[in-house]
Design an enzyme around this catalytic site. Structure first.
Site, mmCIF file in Angstrom:
data_model
loop_
_atom_site.group_PDB
_atom_site.id
_atom_site.type_symbol
_atom_site.label_atom_id
_atom_site.label_comp_id
_atom_site.label_asym_id
_atom_site.label_seq_id
_atom_site.Cartn_x
_atom_site.Cartn_y
_atom_site.Cartn_z
ATOM 1 N N MET A 110 -1.109 32.990 -23.434
ATOM 2 C CA MET A 110 0.068 32.608 -24.212
ATOM 3 C C MET A 110 -0.290 31.528 -25.232
ATOM 4 O O MET A 110 0.216 31.532 -26.357
ATOM 5 C CB MET A 110 1.181 32.129 -23.286
ATOM 6 N N PHE A 139 0.837 -1.192 0.000
ATOM 7 C CA PHE A 139 0.000 0.000 0.000
ATOM 8 C C PHE A 139 0.883 1.258 0.000
ATOM 9 O O PHE A 139 1.798 1.382 0.806
ATOM 10 C CB PHE A 139 -0.914 0.004 1.229
ATOM 11 N N GLN A 140 0.596 2.148 -0.919
ATOM 12 C CA GLN A 140 1.339 3.407 -1.079
ATOM 13 C C GLN A 140 2.831 3.187 -1.320
ATOM 14 O O GLN A 140 3.655 4.020 -0.952
ATOM 15 C CB GLN A 140 1.089 4.351 0.100
ATOM 16 N N LYS A 142 9.883 3.116 6.379
ATOM 17 C CA LYS A 142 9.290 3.379 7.687
ATOM 18 C C LYS A 142 10.016 2.639 8.808
ATOM 19 O O LYS A 142 10.188 3.176 9.897
ATOM 20 C CB LYS A 142 7.814 2.995 7.647
HETATM 21 C C1 LIG Z 1 1.456 22.834 -15.936
HETATM 22 C C2 LIG Z 1 1.399 23.484 -17.261
HETATM 23 N N1 LIG Z 1 0.471 23.070 -18.163
HETATM 24 C C3 LIG Z 1 0.406 23.674 -19.372
HETATM 25 C C4 LIG Z 1 1.266 24.665 -19.727
HETATM 26 C C5 LIG Z 1 1.195 25.315 -21.115
HETATM 27 N N2 LIG Z 1 0.859 26.740 -20.969
HETATM 28 C C6 LIG Z 1 1.778 27.719 -21.034
HETATM 29 S S1 LIG Z 1 1.156 29.237 -20.786
HETATM 30 C C7 LIG Z 1 -0.405 28.627 -20.646
HETATM 31 C C8 LIG Z 1 -1.567 29.541 -20.407
HETATM 32 C C9 LIG Z 1 -1.483 30.255 -19.105
HETATM 33 O O1 LIG Z 1 -2.672 31.000 -18.956
HETATM 34 P P1 LIG Z 1 -2.797 32.101 -17.838
HETATM 35 O O2 LIG Z 1 -2.334 31.573 -16.544
HETATM 36 O O3 LIG Z 1 -4.171 32.657 -17.857
HETATM 37 O O4 LIG Z 1 -1.719 33.165 -18.289
HETATM 38 P P2 LIG Z 1 -1.776 34.228 -19.513
HETATM 39 O O5 LIG Z 1 -0.938 33.654 -20.607
HETATM 40 O O6 LIG Z 1 -3.179 34.410 -19.913
HETATM 41 O O7 LIG Z 1 -1.165 35.446 -18.936
HETATM 42 C C10 LIG Z 1 -0.405 27.238 -20.794
HETATM 43 C C11 LIG Z 1 -1.603 26.388 -20.758
HETATM 44 C C12 LIG Z 1 2.227 25.032 -18.762
HETATM 45 N N3 LIG Z 1 3.145 25.966 -19.005
HETATM 46 N N4 LIG Z 1 2.246 24.451 -17.546
#
Ligand SMILES: Cc1ncc(C[n+]2csc(CCOP(=O)(O)OP(=O)(O)O)c2C)c(N)n1
Ligand SMILES: [Mg+2]
Lengths: 585, 171
Positions: free
Chosen positions: A483, A115-116, A165
């Site tokens: 982005m 487990f775990q 553990k």
């Molecule tokens: C954990 C994770 N999943 C996906 C991405 C891909 N990704 C890069 S920027 C982004 C959008 C971020 O959106 P937001 O926080 O609203 O920032 P904004 O670009 O709108 O300022 C994503 C999905 C990432 N960098 N990290």
């Protein structure tokens, strides 16, 4: 010395205290209960209960990055350990010293799918600098001290110590940290003097030089940042830096060009492209910085100072590599420079600066202002102006807001800027802010966030409230994964597949539900007063700053292009992106 | 940028490591994780008192890739020393093969005759089979195995390369 006999769990506490650890981020579970029991009986270590083990890892990173000390976390086996993977990988990519203690099932159960149970050292082998499973209580103290040594020496990084553990219950002999160093790990800190001499000559002869500095300057410690300033003063060279290196050189300095790379300034990238000498100090020619490699800095001789020999000549071939700690190498370089009474090519530098001033004249960070809608750049400019006398620590999430923060917030000192560079981890900023606030109780700590990113570790608001950590979360809420939307606009014909932030929570109510303070600004006219209200609050605050939904982040080197091919703003003609460029991330 | 048309060469790299749990996984994981080749890899403890093992990796790549491999190996915590025997040589390389050949008549006679020419030992024999033991360079072993194909080859086991520099100097 009977007092050196203790249980494995007691050894953990003792070793952390002996290593000077004050704060420990963690989350309990079956496989670490003996250690939690030992924690209960002492008052030297402060345990911070996070709400998710990923939060513990990022908080430890924030603590480390803002204080220069290693960050420590304690999690249980199985899901506790696997939840740290993103944070460990993040720390590996950005060279952050972490010691992560994981519980493990008892030694006789290892390999039985208990487990775990999970193969923690197997899973974390490729996302740590080093890891070890301790099967004998008499090896535990040594393993813990070695973990701190490895995490903090050479190029810093995360180290996992996996503790079954039964080992936590067993009694063994504790040894102190003195003289413990792994016999096979001896990173070189002093640079080769012959090479440093050669570097000094190349600096003397350069006509169009640039200093390109990185996170290594910050990791080396405050002395290295000071030496970087001294070198810039002595040579009069322009200075640019990577995302990770911001703050090592003051943004208010006249030699400062701003950040370079994909969303760096026009002047920094043009300087890189036209330079005849690039002095890379503790940076790693990351692809966000170089753009297309065969177009990168075509005229420049390159010097690269790095503590990690594998960074030198990894992607960009350099003319002179110097392995060593940035601080030591800069110190020796400046000594040589002064002893030889070298002078730079003053005339050439004058015309170089004249050229740079022309590039600066393009004012690449200008944007179209508005008095009806809050522009994200404007929000950050106001945040900067209203906090500049506060010596704030800024963390970020990942996305457009992160790049705007890098562009519009000026940093004067190292360890004030905490961001996920190499891995680009959404959800980094809030826990990192918590870690930074714990390292600097009196300081103003702000997470510049996006509305999508903040939801990835929003649970840590509860941690902030519990420990009365008045972190501020400043959300640039554009209702998009901005982005992603920007890239879809540029590379995928404006087909905004799944990048709209649908069904967002009401961030003000969300803050209130956590017993934090919630605020919302929607108009430029109300921004200043509300920012002042935010920073004067002694509570954790979520500030929902509703900004222009369609704004894109410029300037930008489109993928597959060179430094000299930046797009400065939305009014420019759309660029042709090659198939090769579309392939790049 | 590094040219993609640089010549690819075979290198024999020797790595001294602390003999501790997971060290081999670390080295192999480095090669697979970063996309480097492994042509052969051998490992054994060479000094029990100092818990030191010696890993010999035969790999191939451009000069730049080989330099990266060495730098990446050197920064693993349990690694004591990395030496490129192809560069720091001259070195001798040896590999051991066990080769099982089944059959009778002329082919059996021919297999035995060739084994003598290769200075292989017969270490097991029945009326219808031989097991040959052969040491030498990998190329010599390749050549022998090729010759045995037509003569009833049924099974091969090879150790991979062990290598050491010539002359008095030690690692
Ligand atoms: C954990 C994770 N999943 C996906 C991405 C891909 N990704 C890069 S920027 C982004 C959008 C971020 O959106 P937001 O926080 O609203 O920032 P904004 O670009 O709108 O300022 C994503 C999905 C990432 N960098 N990290
Ligand atoms: Mg957004």
């Amino acid at each position: 010395m009977a007092d050196m006999d203790m249980t494995g769990a007691e050894m953990v506490i003792r070793a952390l205290v002996d290593q000077g650890v004050e704060v420990l981020f963690g989350y309990p579970g079956g496989a670490v209960l003996p250690i939690y029991d030992a924690l209960f009986n002492q008052d030297k270590l402060r345990h911070i209960l996070v709400r998710h083990e990923q939060g513990a890892a990022h908080a430890a990173e924030g603590y480390a990055r803002s204080s220069g000390k290693p960050g420590v976390l304690l999690v249980t086996s199985g899901p506790g350990a696997t939840n740290t993977i993103t944070g460990l990988t993040d720390a590996l990519m950005d060279s952050i010293p972490l010691v992560c203690l994981t519980g493990q099932v008892a030694t006789h159960l290892i390999g039985t799918d208990a487990f775990q149970e999970c193969d923690t050292v197997g899973i974390t082998r490729s996302c740590t600098k080093h890891n070890v499973l301790v099967k004998d209580v008499n090896d535990l103290a040594q393993a813990l001290h070695e973990a701190f040594y490895v995490a903090t020496h050479g190029r810093p990084g995360p180290v996992v110590v996996d503790i079954p553990k039964d080992v936590q219950f067993q009694i063994g002999r504790y040894v102190g940290p003195a003289n413990i160093a792994p016999r096979s790990y001896r990173p070189q800190v002093k640079g080769d003097l012959g090479r440093i001499q050669q570097a000094a000559e190349m600096i003397r002869d350069a006509k169009r030089p640039v200093i390109y500095s990185g996170g290594g300057v910050i990791n080396s410690g405050p002395a290295a940042s000071q030496l970087l300033r001294d070198l810039a003063r002595l040579t009069g060279f322009p200075v640019t830096s990577t995302l990770m290196g911001l703050g090592a050189f003051p943004a208010s300095d006249s030699n400062w060009l701003g950040m370079l790379g994909m969303h760096g300034t026009y002047e920094a990238n043009m300087v890189m492209h036209e330079a005849d000498l690039i002095l890379n100090i503790g940076a790693r020619f990351d692809d966000r910085v170089t753009g297309r490699l065969d177009l990168f800095a075509p005229h420049a001789k390159k010097i690269h100072i790095d503590i990690d020999p594998s960074s030198i000549n990894k992607t960009v071939r350099v003319d002179l590599g110097i392995v060593g700690d940035v601080g030591h190498v800069l110190e020796d370089l400046i000594k040589v420079w002064k002893a030889k009474q070298y002078r730079t090519q003053t005339k050439d530098l004058e015309s170089w600066w004249a050229q740079i001033d022309q590039w600066r004249g393009r004012e690449c960070l200008r944007y179209r202002a508005s008095d009806t809608i809050i522009k994200p750049q404007y929000a950050l400019q106001r945040l900067f102006e209203l906090t500049r006398d506060r010596d704030a620590v800024i963390t970020t999430e990942v996305g457009q807001h992160q790049m705007w923060a890098a562009q519009y917030l000026g940093f004067e000192k190292p360890n004030r800027w905490l961001t996920s560079g190499g891995l680009g981890t959404m959800g980094y900023g809030l826990p990192a802010a918590i870690g930074a606030q714990l390292a600097h109780p009196g300081k103003l700590v702000i997470d510049v966030a996006g509305e999508a990113s903040i939801l990835m570790n929003i649970q840590e608001l509860s941690t902030a409230v519990q420990y009365r950590l008045p972190v501020k979360v400043f959300i640039l809420n554009n209702q998009y994964m901005g982005m992603v939307r920007q890239w879809q606009e540029l590379l995928h014909g404006g087909r905004y597949s799944e990048s709209y932030s649908e069904a967002l929570p009401d961030f003000v109510k969300l803050a209130e539900a956590y017993h934090a303070k919630g605020m919302r600004a929607t108009k430029p006219q109300e921004l200043d007063d509300m920012i002042i209200e935010m920073i004067s609050s002694d509570q954790p605050v979520i500030f929902d700053c509703v900004v222009d939904k369609t704004e894109n982040c410029f300037p930008m080197i489109p993928s597959g292009k060179g430094h000299h091919e930046m797009i400065l703003g939305p009014e420019e003609d759309p660029v042709e992106i090659s198939d090769e460029g579309r392939m790049m991330v | 940028m590094f040219g993609t048309k640089e010549p690819i060469a075979r290198h024999t790299i020797t790595v001294l490591v602390n003999n501790e749990a997971g060290v081999l996984a670390r080295v192999i994981g480095l090669f697979s994780g970063r996309g480097y080749n492994i042509e052969s890899l051998t490992v054994a403890e060479i000094d029990a008192s100092s818990h030191t093992s010696r890993i010999t990796v035969v790999t191939s790549g451009t000069a730049h890739v080989i330099d990266q491999i060495k730098a990446q190996l050197a920064r693993l915590v349990p690694v004591q020393k990395v030496r490129d025997l192809t560069v720091d040589g001259p070195a001798v390389e040896r590999e051991l093969a066990l080769v099982k050949v089944r059959g009778g008549g002329d082919k059996r006679v021919e297999a035995l005759r060739l084994s003598e020419a290769f200075r292989a030992h017969v270490i097991d024999t029945t009326h219808e089979s031989f097991v040959f033991e052969l040491t030498g360079s990998p190329e010599k072993l390749d050549a022998f195995v090729e010759l045995m194909r037509g003569l009833g080859l049924v099974e091969v086991a090879r150790t991979g390369v062990a290598a050491i520099t010539r002359g008095p100097a030690a690692l």
